[in-house]
Structure formats: structure tokens, C-alpha cells
Design an enzyme around this catalytic site. Structure first.
Site, PDB file in Angstrom:
ATOM      1  N   ASN A   7       0.857  -1.185   0.000  1.00  0.00           N
ATOM      2  CA  ASN A   7       0.000   0.000   0.000  1.00  0.00           C
ATOM      3  C   ASN A   7       0.896   1.239   0.000  1.00  0.00           C
ATOM      4  O   ASN A   7       1.641   1.465   0.954  1.00  0.00           O
ATOM      5  CB  ASN A   7      -0.894  -0.039   1.250  1.00  0.00           C
ATOM      6  CG  ASN A   7      -1.838   1.148   1.303  1.00  0.00           C
ATOM      7  OD1 ASN A   7      -1.431   2.277   1.051  1.00  0.00           O
ATOM      8  ND2 ASN A   7      -3.083   0.895   1.638  1.00  0.00           N
ATOM      9  N   HIS A  10       1.101   6.262   1.650  1.00  0.00           N
ATOM     10  CA  HIS A  10       1.872   7.216   2.459  1.00  0.00           C
ATOM     11  C   HIS A  10       3.010   7.875   1.678  1.00  0.00           C
ATOM     12  O   HIS A  10       3.564   8.877   2.129  1.00  0.00           O
ATOM     13  CB  HIS A  10       2.375   6.554   3.747  1.00  0.00           C
ATOM     14  CG  HIS A  10       1.235   6.257   4.677  1.00  0.00           C
ATOM     15  ND1 HIS A  10       0.309   7.214   5.027  1.00  0.00           N
ATOM     16  CD2 HIS A  10       0.857   5.127   5.315  1.00  0.00           C
ATOM     17  CE1 HIS A  10      -0.594   6.676   5.830  1.00  0.00           C
ATOM     18  NE2 HIS A  10      -0.287   5.414   6.021  1.00  0.00           N
ATOM     19  N   HIS A  52      -5.537   3.829  -2.005  1.00  0.00           N
ATOM     20  CA  HIS A  52      -6.856   4.222  -1.522  1.00  0.00           C
ATOM     21  C   HIS A  52      -7.122   5.643  -1.985  1.00  0.00           C
ATOM     22  O   HIS A  52      -6.437   6.576  -1.559  1.00  0.00           O
ATOM     23  CB  HIS A  52      -6.858   4.130   0.014  1.00  0.00           C
ATOM     24  CG  HIS A  52      -8.190   4.408   0.638  1.00  0.00           C
ATOM     25  ND1 HIS A  52      -8.401   4.314   1.992  1.00  0.00           N
ATOM     26  CD2 HIS A  52      -9.384   4.774   0.114  1.00  0.00           C
ATOM     27  CE1 HIS A  52      -9.662   4.603   2.269  1.00  0.00           C
ATOM     28  NE2 HIS A  52     -10.282   4.906   1.147  1.00  0.00           N
ATOM     29  N   ARG A  54      -9.203   8.428  -1.405  1.00  0.00           N
ATOM     30  CA  ARG A  54     -10.172   8.854  -0.387  1.00  0.00           C
ATOM     31  C   ARG A  54     -10.991  10.032  -0.894  1.00  0.00           C
ATOM     32  O   ARG A  54     -10.534  10.813  -1.727  1.00  0.00           O
ATOM     33  CB  ARG A  54      -9.438   9.278   0.887  1.00  0.00           C
ATOM     34  CG  ARG A  54      -8.687   8.149   1.566  1.00  0.00           C
ATOM     35  CD  ARG A  54      -8.113   8.650   2.874  1.00  0.00           C
ATOM     36  NE  ARG A  54      -9.172   8.878   3.835  1.00  0.00           N
ATOM     37  CZ  ARG A  54      -9.445   8.053   4.841  1.00  0.00           C
ATOM     38  NH1 ARG A  54      -8.732   6.981   5.055  1.00  0.00           N
ATOM     39  NH2 ARG A  54     -10.440   8.320   5.656  1.00  0.00           N
ATOM     40  N   ARG A  58      -6.771  13.179   0.522  1.00  0.00           N
ATOM     41  CA  ARG A  58      -5.689  13.664   1.395  1.00  0.00           C
ATOM     42  C   ARG A  58      -4.322  13.138   0.980  1.00  0.00           C
ATOM     43  O   ARG A  58      -3.321  13.745   1.286  1.00  0.00           O
ATOM     44  CB  ARG A  58      -5.963  13.293   2.852  1.00  0.00           C
ATOM     45  CG  ARG A  58      -5.791  11.836   3.166  1.00  0.00           C
ATOM     46  CD  ARG A  58      -5.933  11.567   4.634  1.00  0.00           C
ATOM     47  NE  ARG A  58      -7.284  11.847   5.098  1.00  0.00           N
ATOM     48  CZ  ARG A  58      -7.829  11.239   6.156  1.00  0.00           C
ATOM     49  NH1 ARG A  58      -7.111  10.394   6.859  1.00  0.00           N
ATOM     50  NH2 ARG A  58      -9.056  11.482   6.518  1.00  0.00           N
ATOM     51  N   GLU A  79      -8.555   0.628  -3.306  1.00  0.00           N
ATOM     52  CA  GLU A  79      -9.424   0.697  -2.120  1.00  0.00           C
ATOM     53  C   GLU A  79     -10.373   1.861  -2.303  1.00  0.00           C
ATOM     54  O   GLU A  79      -9.949   2.955  -2.697  1.00  0.00           O
ATOM     55  CB  GLU A  79      -8.587   0.950  -0.862  1.00  0.00           C
ATOM     56  CG  GLU A  79      -7.848  -0.245  -0.369  1.00  0.00           C
ATOM     57  CD  GLU A  79      -7.071   0.104   0.904  1.00  0.00           C
ATOM     58  OE1 GLU A  79      -7.339   1.130   1.532  1.00  0.00           O
ATOM     59  OE2 GLU A  79      -6.166  -0.665   1.227  1.00  0.00           O
ATOM     60  N   THR A 110      -7.828   4.054   7.832  1.00  0.00           N
ATOM     61  CA  THR A 110      -9.052   3.261   7.925  1.00  0.00           C
ATOM     62  C   THR A 110      -9.133   2.598   9.296  1.00  0.00           C
ATOM     63  O   THR A 110      -8.219   1.897   9.700  1.00  0.00           O
ATOM     64  CB  THR A 110      -9.055   2.185   6.818  1.00  0.00           C
ATOM     65  OG1 THR A 110      -8.717   2.821   5.600  1.00  0.00           O
ATOM     66  CG2 THR A 110     -10.409   1.527   6.695  1.00  0.00           C
ATOM     67  N   GLU A 160     -10.682  -9.239   3.023  1.00  0.00           N
ATOM     68  CA  GLU A 160      -9.429  -8.820   3.642  1.00  0.00           C
ATOM     69  C   GLU A 160      -9.743  -8.659   5.122  1.00  0.00           C
ATOM     70  O   GLU A 160     -10.497  -7.760   5.519  1.00  0.00           O
ATOM     71  CB  GLU A 160      -8.914  -7.505   3.045  1.00  0.00           C
ATOM     72  CG  GLU A 160      -7.605  -7.080   3.716  1.00  0.00           C
ATOM     73  CD  GLU A 160      -6.952  -5.872   3.051  1.00  0.00           C
ATOM     74  OE1 GLU A 160      -7.097  -5.682   1.836  1.00  0.00           O
ATOM     75  OE2 GLU A 160      -6.279  -5.128   3.782  1.00  0.00           O
TER      76      GLU A 160
HETATM   77  N1  PXP Z   1      -5.628  -2.709   4.039  1.00  0.00           N
HETATM   78  C1  PXP Z   1      -6.561  -1.717   4.080  1.00  0.00           C
HETATM   79  C2  PXP Z   1      -7.946  -2.042   3.630  1.00  0.00           C
HETATM   80  C3  PXP Z   1      -6.225  -0.419   4.513  1.00  0.00           C
HETATM   81  O1  PXP Z   1      -7.148   0.537   4.525  1.00  0.00           O
HETATM   82  C4  PXP Z   1      -4.893  -0.157   4.894  1.00  0.00           C
HETATM   83  C5  PXP Z   1      -4.504   1.201   5.368  1.00  0.00           C
HETATM   84  O2  PXP Z   1      -4.639   2.132   4.399  1.00  0.00           O
HETATM   85  C6  PXP Z   1      -3.961  -1.204   4.816  1.00  0.00           C
HETATM   86  C7  PXP Z   1      -4.358  -2.474   4.412  1.00  0.00           C
HETATM   87  C8  PXP Z   1      -2.522  -1.009   5.175  1.00  0.00           C
HETATM   88  O3  PXP Z   1      -2.414  -0.699   6.514  1.00  0.00           O
HETATM   89  P1  PXP Z   1      -0.992  -0.261   7.107  1.00  0.00           P
HETATM   90  O4  PXP Z   1      -0.656   1.034   6.436  1.00  0.00           O
HETATM   91  O5  PXP Z   1      -1.256  -0.128   8.563  1.00  0.00           O
HETATM   92  O6  PXP Z   1      -0.041  -1.343   6.755  1.00  0.00           O
END
Ligand code: PXP
Length: 249
Positions: A7, A10, A52, A54, A58, A79, A110, A160
Site C-alpha cells: 500500500n 503514504h 486508496h 479517499r 488527502r 481501495e 481506515t 481482507e
Molecule cells: N488494508 C486496508 C484495507 C487499509 O485501509 C490499509 C490502510 O490504508 C492497509 C491495508 C494497510 O495498513 P498499514 O498502512 O497499517 O499497513
């Protein structure tokens, strides 16, 4: 082998911290670029890329998703919230899969799984539309038996399982109970014909237990990999996580 979806949201969080107001206008070097990072993740062994988009935009922007969507070879998991505008966006983009998540403006990331029981009609509408368009659906849900049962009824391909409560309880006495809930959820989902993924709060420490969940197909991991990459680079961060996920490969 357990698959790794990275993911990369960030990366965009970091970019937006500097360039939110300036957007494309400054031209040239708008860094860091999530699309460039996605390539590096895949080269290092990631099996897919998750982003994701959003409602408040953001971090990830529509242009990021479109650029990633246009890249052949990237298995893109989008997502999204169960809204009409996101549904239209996904139908147009046609990613490999969508993962339906809850979304509220106040949350930092989330928090909690999608409540399929409470939002059945809305989730069914989106799931039906995606299935009809050949876009596979994953439902991000808590390891709750009622939620899993409905996910199977709605013909989702994956669940998931939300590992956030387990990750938060990792250093507390509640950890064993949270892990047992995940095990039961994975077993029930598998028995119902669903493919089992998991994600949220997974890091380089708790992965050694998370990887023992039964029937696990793929983990979606973001924060810990992006954080580690600041020190060791994204290649090492992805490779090390993949090795910890699959120690005997
Ligand atoms: N899976 C989903 C559905 C999420 O919303 C997120 C966070 O955006 C993640 C996985 C990944 O989470 P993390 O960033 O805590 O590894």
C-alpha cells in the site's frame, strides 16, 4: 507462498505535505512520486500495488490512480468507499480489483472494517456492479462471522480480514484472543469459498505470527514498509518483508 500487496498511500502523504497547494503547477520535480515507487516495489518482489483514493483526496490523487491504471503489469488494487462517484470512477478505470472499505473524514487511517450487515444494500450495489464489469471485489471486514457470511452471499472474491485490532493488542494480554478471532475468521471465510487476505497494522515484528494464519493468500502492508524505506530504501524494505512472510521459500 503468501503474496504481498504494498500500500503506497503514504508516499503520497509525504508528497502532499509539501505540494498540496501547488499541485501540478510547479512542474518538474514533484516528489516523491507514488507511481515511480510502485515500479520499485514490484521490481523488489511486490505482487501488487494497493492505493486508496479517499473522498477528501488527502494523499492519493485521481491522476495517481489513472497513471497507475495505465501501466501494464501493475496489478492494481483500488481501495474505495461504497459511493456512487467511486463506483463510476472504478468502472471507468477497470483496476484488477477493488477493496471496499469504510471511510469517514475524521479518521487518520481506515479504522474498523466495513460493516456489511449495516450497509448491505449499498455494498451489494457496488459488488454487483463490479462483478458485472469483471472487476474482482474484496471486502475489508473485521473477523466477524456474520460479516464473513454476508461477504460470501454477495459473491465477493476475497475478504481482507482487518488485522488492526490484533496489531494494536500485540503487546497486551488481549493479543491471543484477537489472533484467535483472526484464525476463526480465516477458517470460516475459506470454508465459505472466499479467498483470505489480511491487512492493517502489519509490521516487521508481528508478521512472524500473522504469517501463520490459515489459508492466507495475500497481505496488504503500507505504513511499516514505507517507514522502513526511509532508512533502508524501498527495495530492502519490500524484500525483507517478503522474506519474513515466506521464511521457507
Ligand atoms: N488494508 C486496508 C484495507 C487499509 O485501509 C490499509 C490502510 O490504508 C492497509 C491495508 C494497510 O495498513 P498499514 O498502512 O497499517 O499497513
Amino acid at each position: 507462498m503468501i503474496l504481498l500487496g504494498v500500500n503506497i498511500d503514504h508516499t503520497a502523504t509525504l508528497r502532499q505535505a509539501r505540494y498540496r497547494q501547488l499541485g501540478e503547477a510547479v512542474g518538474g520535480n514533484i516528489e516523491p512520486d507514488p507511481v515511480a515507487l510502485a515500479f520499485r516495489c514490484e521490481q523488489a518482489g511486490a505482487d501488487g500495488i494497493t492505493i486508496h483514493l479517499r473522498e477528501d483526496r488527502r494523499h492519493i490523487q485521481e491522476s495517481d490512480v489513472r497513471r497507475l491504471g495505465a501501466v501494464k503489469g501493475t496489478r492494481l488494487n483500488l481501495e474505495m468507499a461504497c459511493t456512487p462517484s467511486m463506483t463510476n470512477f472504478a468502472l471507468q478505470l477497470k483496476p484488477h480489483s477493488v477493496c471496499l472499505v469504510p471511510e469517514s473524514r475524521e479518521e487518520i487511517t481506515t479504522e474498523g472494517g466495513l460493516d456489511v450487515v449495516k450497509n448491505l444494500a449499498r455494498v451489494a450495489r457496488v459488488t454487483d456492479a463490479m462483478n458485472a464489469a469483471g472487476i474482482k471485489v474484496s471486502l475489508f471486514i473485521d473477523p466477524d462471522l456474520e460479516q464473513i457470511e454476508l461477504a460470501a452471499k454477495l459473491k465477493a472474491t476475497w475478504v481482507e480480514l482487518h488485522t488492526g485490532a490484533y496489531a494494536n493488542a500485540y503487546y497486551s494480554p488481549g493479543r491471543a484472543a484477537e489472533f484467535s478471532r483472526l484464525i476463526a475468521g480465516a477458517q470460516q471465510a475459506h470454508a465459505a469459498g472466499l479467498i483470505v487476505n489480511a491487512g492493517h497494522g502489519i509490521n516487521y515484528i508481528n508478521i512472524t505470527e500473522v504469517r501463520t494464519l490459515p489459508h492466507l493468500c495475500e497481505l496488504n502492508i503500507g505504513h511499516s514498509i514505507i517507514s522502513r524505506a526511509l532508512f533502508s530504501g524501498i527495495d530492502e524494505a519490500v524484500r525483507t518483508m517478503k522474506a519474513l512472510m515466506n521464511p521457507r521459500q
